[in-house]
Design a protein around this motif. Structure first.
Motif, mmCIF file in Angstrom:
data_model
loop_
_atom_site.group_PDB
_atom_site.id
_atom_site.type_symbol
_atom_site.label_atom_id
_atom_site.label_comp_id
_atom_site.label_asym_id
_atom_site.label_seq_id
_atom_site.Cartn_x
_atom_site.Cartn_y
_atom_site.Cartn_z
ATOM 1 N N GLN A 43 0.855 -1.200 0.000
ATOM 2 C CA GLN A 43 0.000 0.000 0.000
ATOM 3 C C GLN A 43 0.889 1.248 0.000
ATOM 4 O O GLN A 43 1.812 1.332 -0.807
ATOM 5 C CB GLN A 43 -0.968 -0.087 1.195
ATOM 6 N N TRP A 44 0.601 2.213 0.890
ATOM 7 C CA TRP A 44 1.410 3.442 0.897
ATOM 8 C C TRP A 44 2.375 3.459 2.091
ATOM 9 O O TRP A 44 2.654 4.517 2.652
ATOM 10 C CB TRP A 44 0.504 4.667 0.948
ATOM 11 N N GLY A 45 2.876 2.308 2.484
ATOM 12 C CA GLY A 45 3.804 2.264 3.610
ATOM 13 C C GLY A 45 3.087 2.003 4.926
ATOM 14 O O GLY A 45 1.850 1.999 4.998
ATOM 15 N N ASP A 46 3.884 1.695 5.961
ATOM 16 C CA ASP A 46 3.375 1.472 7.317
ATOM 17 C C ASP A 46 2.408 0.304 7.407
ATOM 18 O O ASP A 46 1.488 0.306 8.226
ATOM 19 C CB ASP A 46 2.699 2.751 7.865
ATOM 20 N N GLU A 47 2.625 -0.711 6.586
ATOM 21 C CA GLU A 47 1.739 -1.883 6.600
ATOM 22 C C GLU A 47 2.102 -2.847 7.724
ATOM 23 O O GLU A 47 1.460 -3.875 7.905
ATOM 24 C CB GLU A 47 1.823 -2.634 5.258
ATOM 25 N N SER B 291 1.304 19.736 -1.944
ATOM 26 C CA SER B 291 2.687 19.430 -1.565
ATOM 27 C C SER B 291 2.844 17.905 -1.451
ATOM 28 O O SER B 291 1.894 17.215 -1.072
ATOM 29 C CB SER B 291 2.980 20.102 -0.222
ATOM 30 N N ILE B 292 4.033 17.393 -1.767
ATOM 31 C CA ILE B 292 4.243 15.936 -1.634
ATOM 32 C C ILE B 292 4.089 15.520 -0.166
ATOM 33 O O ILE B 292 3.597 14.446 0.139
ATOM 34 C CB ILE B 292 5.641 15.518 -2.155
ATOM 35 N N GLY B 293 4.492 16.425 0.721
ATOM 36 C CA GLY B 293 4.416 16.065 2.141
ATOM 37 C C GLY B 293 5.473 15.039 2.493
ATOM 38 O O GLY B 293 5.180 13.999 3.085
ATOM 39 N N THR C 206 8.917 13.385 4.246
ATOM 40 C CA THR C 206 9.294 13.258 5.664
ATOM 41 C C THR C 206 10.374 14.277 6.042
ATOM 42 O O THR C 206 10.815 14.295 7.180
ATOM 43 C CB THR C 206 9.825 11.835 5.950
ATOM 44 N N LEU C 207 10.820 15.077 5.074
ATOM 45 C CA LEU C 207 11.858 16.109 5.285
ATOM 46 C C LEU C 207 13.184 15.510 5.758
ATOM 47 O O LEU C 207 13.944 16.162 6.470
ATOM 48 C CB LEU C 207 11.374 17.188 6.268
ATOM 49 N N ARG C 208 13.443 14.276 5.373
ATOM 50 C CA ARG C 208 14.691 13.628 5.788
ATOM 51 C C ARG C 208 15.773 13.712 4.700
ATOM 52 O O ARG C 208 16.791 13.035 4.772
ATOM 53 C CB ARG C 208 14.440 12.146 6.135
#
Ligand code: GDP
Ligand code: IMO
Ligand code: MG
Length: 438
Positions: free
Chosen positions: A10-14, A125-127, A129-131
């Motif tokens: 999915q979009w991560g965090d599964e 905005s993509i939003g 994680t700013l990493r």
């Protein structure tokens, strides 16, 4: 050599981290092959919770070698903090190897990420994680400003940083950072030289290490990060991450040829979540979404942002499952969906009056699709202590079976809570799940 992959569909965090931790004791090597500290994987065992960003989730098992492969972008300060945190929690980290080929995240990447993420694409905005992940991958592909971990041990490292900083200060002003503090090359050189020293014992040519391991018949578990819908080539572009986070990325990122991979476990939640911007056809920006967020504690491991929540999207997962070559599904958060009075599964989309089941490529089309749902009465049963699938209510089993049918892949794991123990393996034991029986 058995090679098995764990990939988020999915979009991560599964809950990939949870599954990797469960499988790791069966493998000689666990290999993280993409992404960077944008990832956040939570592993819970008993009273202890581990939060991992760069270090593979196999690290809890001292017998397994954990490899960070060339496809990863590494923030050395972050991994040192992570190593210190794990040591403070009583774990050994001697079983970690980091490829000298990984690209290093520098302060200019983080500064660029902030400036670029503030800009809108297609009105949003993509939003990130700013990493600094996207800018670091840009420099890797661009080559001129790239620094790999191995480069930090070479004589020309300081000179390279000086010349890159000069260029980057101009670039940062050019992309709108007139009031940003200029980067100081000497301070960065001192800071990063310290990191290089601290990481030295972990750095290795992991490509040859793993190729040799393959020749010796060792088993490797490939740990995905992010999710297939965030894949740079095949996801919901441009609202994606900057690497191949679907199954297609395993060989490129790890350096192990595809012919050594014989099992792909696709990890899915019983509903959907997404952090950051971008289309999300089954999003429930309403009480249903709020309920899923609270029951599933859907707040980001890395940024703490509330995750957007919605119904399970079988159109999206069938696509990413095929793309990733999934041969099994691990269905997580069944305890969460079991508390919802009425649940829905998206089985098709309507686009311009037409029913479609192929996932559209264009973000604007994805914004316009109308999900077509099947609705099920909930089963209102606490599954968190259930260890036997036979004890699931028939309605819950029907839900699991319908997902398997729509995706076209069998469900081999059902998860009913965050703890390692709250996992029901439907195959004949974990060894079979790991793909090690053949
Ligand atoms: P990852 O990035 O794919 O490894 O997933 P995260 O760790 O970011 O997010 C998954 C979250 O769900 C973590 O907080 C896990 O502890 C938790 N979790 C995993 N499996 C389950 C489950 O079956 N039920 C519930 N309620 N939580 C779970
Ligand atoms: P794990 O491994 C969820 C999302 C960000 C943003 C987009 C781009 O924990 O599943 P980036 O910083 O990569 O440039 O951000 O990708 N994103 C994730 N969302 N889980 C992750 O990792 C993610 N890694 C990146 O929220 O929308
Ligand atoms: Mg996560």
């Amino acid at each position: 050599m058995p090679g098995t992959c764990v990939i988020g569909l999915q979009w991560g965090d599964e809950a990939k981290g949870k599954l990797v931790d469960l499988l790791a004791p069966n493998f000689d090597i666990v290999c993280r092959f993409l992404g960077g500290s944008n990832a956040g994987h939570t592993v819970v065992t008993g009273d202890t919770t581990y939060k991992l960003h760069l270090i593979p989730s196999g690290i809890l098992n001292a017998e397994t070698t954990n490899v960070i492969a060339p496809g990863v972008v590494l923030n050395p300060g972050t991994i040192i903090d992570e190593l210190n945190g794990l040591t403070a929690q009583g774990l050994t980290t001697d079983n970690l190897l980091i490829s000298e080929r990984v690209h290093v995240v520098f302060p200019w990447h983080i500064a660029e990420d902030k400036l670029l993420n503030a800009k809108k694409i297609k009105g949003e905005s993509i939003g990130t994680t700013l990493r600094g992940i996207g800018p670091c991958y840009c420099d890797k592909v661009g080559r001129s400003f790239a620094i790999r971990l191995g480069d930090m041990y070479r004589d020309d490292f300081a000179d390279r940083v000086r010349s890159i900083v000069e260029a980057k200060n101009a670039i940062l002003i050019g992309i709108g950072g007139d009031d940003s503090e200029p980067l100081e090359a000497e301070a960065i050189i001192a800071e990063y030289s310290g990191y290089a020293e601290a990481l030295k014992s972990y750095v290795r040519d992991t490509t040859h290490f793993m190729l040799d391991a393959v020749d010796d018949g060792c088993s490797i578990l490939f740990e995905g990060a992010q999710g297939a819908l965030l894949d740079i080539d095949h996801g919901t572009f441009p609202f994606v991450t900057s690497s191949n986070s679907s199954g297609v990325g395993v060989s490129g990122g790890s350096g192990i040829p595809a012919r050594h991979i014989n099992k792909v476990i696709g990890v899915i939640k019983a509903y959907s979540t997404r952090v950051g911007g971008g289309p999300f056809p089954t999003e429930q920006d309403n009480e249903d979404g709020q309920r899923l967020r609270e029951l599933g504690n859907e707040y980001g491991t890395t940024t703490g942002r509330p995750r957007r929540c919605g119904w399970f999207d079988a159109v999206a997962v069938r696509y990413t499952s095929r793309l990733s070559g999934a041969t099994a599904l691990s269905l997580m958060m069944m305890d969460v969906i079991s508390q919802i009075p009425e649940v829905k599964i998206c089985v098709a989309y309507e686009l311009d009056g037409e029913r479609i089941t192929n996932f559209p490529c264009d973000a604007d089309d994805l914004r316009r699709v109308k999900p077509i749902y099947e609705t099920y009465a909930g089963w209102d049963t606490d599954l968190t202590n259930t260890t036997n699938y036979d004890e699931f209510p028939q309605a819950a089993k029907d839900y699991v079976a319908r997902i398997a049918e729509l995706v076209g892949v069998p469900v081999e794991v059902v998860s009913v809570g965050p703890d390692r123990a709250q996992t029901i393996v439907l195959t004949d034991g974990v060894t079979a799940l790991a793909g090690l029986n053949s």
